[in-house]
Design a protein around this motif. Structure first.
Motif, mmCIF file in Angstrom:
data_model
loop_
_atom_site.group_PDB
_atom_site.id
_atom_site.type_symbol
_atom_site.label_atom_id
_atom_site.label_comp_id
_atom_site.label_asym_id
_atom_site.label_seq_id
_atom_site.Cartn_x
_atom_site.Cartn_y
_atom_site.Cartn_z
ATOM 1 N N MET A 245 0.845 -1.168 0.000
ATOM 2 C CA MET A 245 0.000 0.000 0.000
ATOM 3 C C MET A 245 0.894 1.236 0.000
ATOM 4 O O MET A 245 1.884 1.290 0.702
ATOM 5 N N SER A 246 0.519 2.228 -0.781
ATOM 6 C CA SER A 246 1.291 3.466 -0.886
ATOM 7 C C SER A 246 0.438 4.649 -0.434
ATOM 8 O O SER A 246 -0.784 4.574 -0.398
ATOM 9 N N THR A 247 1.124 5.741 -0.121
ATOM 10 C CA THR A 247 0.436 6.969 0.262
ATOM 11 C C THR A 247 0.625 7.998 -0.840
ATOM 12 O O THR A 247 1.728 8.187 -1.347
ATOM 13 N N PHE A 248 -0.459 8.669 -1.187
ATOM 14 C CA PHE A 248 -0.454 9.677 -2.236
ATOM 15 C C PHE A 248 -1.009 10.983 -1.704
ATOM 16 O O PHE A 248 -1.925 10.993 -0.876
ATOM 17 N N MET A 249 -0.436 12.079 -2.175
ATOM 18 C CA MET A 249 -0.981 13.402 -1.903
ATOM 19 C C MET A 249 -1.858 13.778 -3.089
ATOM 20 O O MET A 249 -1.447 13.653 -4.240
ATOM 21 N N ILE A 250 -3.060 14.216 -2.780
ATOM 22 C CA ILE A 250 -3.990 14.676 -3.806
ATOM 23 C C ILE A 250 -4.329 16.121 -3.493
ATOM 24 O O ILE A 250 -4.816 16.430 -2.408
ATOM 25 N N THR A 251 -4.035 17.006 -4.421
ATOM 26 C CA THR A 251 -4.423 18.405 -4.285
ATOM 27 C C THR A 251 -5.250 18.777 -5.498
ATOM 28 O O THR A 251 -5.121 18.179 -6.560
ATOM 29 N N TYR A 252 -6.103 19.777 -5.299
ATOM 30 C CA TYR A 252 -6.956 20.192 -6.408
ATOM 31 C C TYR A 252 -7.236 21.685 -6.341
ATOM 32 O O TYR A 252 -7.125 22.314 -5.290
ATOM 33 N N PHE A 253 -7.587 22.230 -7.488
ATOM 34 C CA PHE A 253 -7.990 23.627 -7.631
ATOM 35 C C PHE A 253 -9.281 23.634 -8.421
ATOM 36 O O PHE A 253 -9.362 23.035 -9.492
ATOM 37 N N LEU A 254 -10.307 24.289 -7.891
ATOM 38 C CA LEU A 254 -11.570 24.412 -8.595
ATOM 39 C C LEU A 254 -11.610 25.753 -9.294
ATOM 40 O O LEU A 254 -11.496 26.797 -8.660
ATOM 41 N N SER A 255 -11.752 25.713 -10.603
ATOM 42 C CA SER A 255 -11.835 26.953 -11.364
ATOM 43 C C SER A 255 -13.182 27.612 -11.115
ATOM 44 O O SER A 255 -14.090 27.008 -10.555
ATOM 45 N N ASP A 256 -13.320 28.845 -11.535
ATOM 46 C CA ASP A 256 -14.586 29.553 -11.382
ATOM 47 C C ASP A 256 -15.591 29.163 -12.447
ATOM 48 O O ASP A 256 -16.753 29.509 -12.357
ATOM 49 N N THR A 257 -15.142 28.420 -13.467
ATOM 50 C CA THR A 257 -16.077 27.991 -14.506
ATOM 51 C C THR A 257 -16.840 26.784 -14.008
ATOM 52 O O THR A 257 -16.360 26.021 -13.188
ATOM 53 N N LEU A 258 -18.022 26.616 -14.496
ATOM 54 C CA LEU A 258 -18.861 25.506 -14.086
ATOM 55 C C LEU A 258 -18.895 24.408 -15.133
ATOM 56 O O LEU A 258 -19.719 23.514 -15.081
ATOM 57 N N GLY A 259 -18.018 24.485 -16.131
ATOM 58 C CA GLY A 259 -17.981 23.454 -17.139
ATOM 59 C C GLY A 259 -19.007 23.643 -18.235
ATOM 60 O O GLY A 259 -19.221 22.768 -19.052
ATOM 61 N N HIS A 260 -19.669 24.793 -18.255
ATOM 62 C CA HIS A 260 -20.679 25.062 -19.265
ATOM 63 C C HIS A 260 -20.130 26.053 -20.283
ATOM 64 O O HIS A 260 -19.447 26.999 -19.929
ATOM 65 N N ASP A 261 -20.459 25.839 -21.540
ATOM 66 C CA ASP A 261 -20.031 26.750 -22.585
ATOM 67 C C ASP A 261 -21.080 27.811 -22.868
ATOM 68 O O ASP A 261 -20.959 28.567 -23.802
ATOM 69 N N HIS A 262 -22.125 27.854 -22.069
ATOM 70 C CA HIS A 262 -23.194 28.820 -22.278
ATOM 71 C C HIS A 262 -23.756 29.244 -20.931
ATOM 72 O O HIS A 262 -23.575 28.572 -19.935
ATOM 73 N N ASP A 263 -24.453 30.354 -20.895
ATOM 74 C CA ASP A 263 -25.004 30.883 -19.655
ATOM 75 C C ASP A 263 -26.341 31.540 -19.959
ATOM 76 O O ASP A 263 -26.415 32.738 -20.197
ATOM 77 N N HIS A 264 -27.389 30.758 -19.998
ATOM 78 C CA HIS A 264 -28.715 31.308 -20.237
ATOM 79 C C HIS A 264 -29.775 30.380 -19.686
ATOM 80 O O HIS A 264 -29.538 29.204 -19.438
ATOM 81 N N ASP A 265 -30.964 30.919 -19.462
ATOM 82 C CA ASP A 265 -32.070 30.155 -18.907
ATOM 83 C C ASP A 265 -32.747 29.315 -19.984
ATOM 84 O O ASP A 265 -32.809 29.681 -21.145
ATOM 85 N N ASP A 266 -33.307 28.187 -19.570
ATOM 86 C CA ASP A 266 -34.085 27.314 -20.453
ATOM 87 C C ASP A 266 -33.374 27.031 -21.771
ATOM 88 O O ASP A 266 -33.938 27.168 -22.844
ATOM 89 N N CYS A 267 -32.124 26.619 -21.694
ATOM 90 C CA CYS A 267 -31.334 26.412 -22.903
ATOM 91 C C CYS A 267 -31.620 25.069 -23.564
ATOM 92 O O CYS A 267 -31.192 24.837 -24.687
ATOM 93 N N GLY A 268 -32.284 24.162 -22.838
ATOM 94 C CA GLY A 268 -32.613 22.869 -23.419
ATOM 95 C C GLY A 268 -31.489 21.864 -23.409
ATOM 96 O O GLY A 268 -31.560 20.841 -24.086
ATOM 97 N N CYS A 269 -30.439 22.096 -22.641
ATOM 98 C CA CYS A 269 -29.301 21.168 -22.641
ATOM 99 C C CYS A 269 -29.465 20.054 -21.618
ATOM 100 O O CYS A 269 -28.568 19.268 -21.422
ATOM 101 N N ASN A 270 -30.592 19.997 -20.956
ATOM 102 C CA ASN A 270 -30.890 18.990 -19.932
ATOM 103 C C ASN A 270 -30.040 19.142 -18.680
ATOM 104 O O ASN A 270 -29.922 18.229 -17.895
#
Length: 123
Positions: free
Chosen positions: A1-26
């Motif tokens: 068994m090994s030990t690993f360091m996991i670090t992360y950074f969350l960007s301010d983007t939400l992974g969406h290429d669009h920003d509007h209401d009722d876009c129909g993308c499910n």
């Protein structure tokens, strides 16, 4: 068994290429909103950071083996998985623009102001 360091950074983007209401993308776009008087005390032109991704990443990391959180976005995990396997698992719950870093660590090659971290690595 090994030990690993996991670090992360969350960007301010939400992974969406669009920003509007009722876009129909499910996608309900429930992780962000921009509107007047939302109750959070900020002006009407703000967005809330996607905290669900943070919860998903933490849950995924904790599912990989014995873990210790040593920084707000830093975990140590003892597991039989490889660094690449860990990366793939954690990266599976991130959004576009988020960063995940995984590296193998041990007590002999590490230094920390908190001796409990080094003790945990030794065991």
């Amino acid at each position: 068994m090994s030990t690993f360091m996991i670090t992360y950074f969350l960007s301010d983007t939400l992974g969406h290429d669009h920003d509007h209401d009722d876009c129909g993308c499910n996608d309900d776009h429930s992780n962000s909103h921009e509107h007047e008087n939302c109750g959070c005390g900020k002006d009407d032109t703000h967005s809330h950071k996607n905290t669900n991704v943070d919860i998903n990443i933490i849950g995924k990391i904790k599912s990989l083996g014995a873990w210790a959180q040593f920084m707000p976005e830093g975990f140590l995990v003892k597991t039989n998985l490889s660094a690449q396997d860990i990366f793939n698992e954690v990266n599976s719950v991130t959004n576009k623009g988020d960063i995940v870093f995984v590296t193998k660590v041990d007590a002999k090659s590490s230094a920390c102001a908190n001796s409990a971290v080094l003790d945990w690595l030794s065991n």
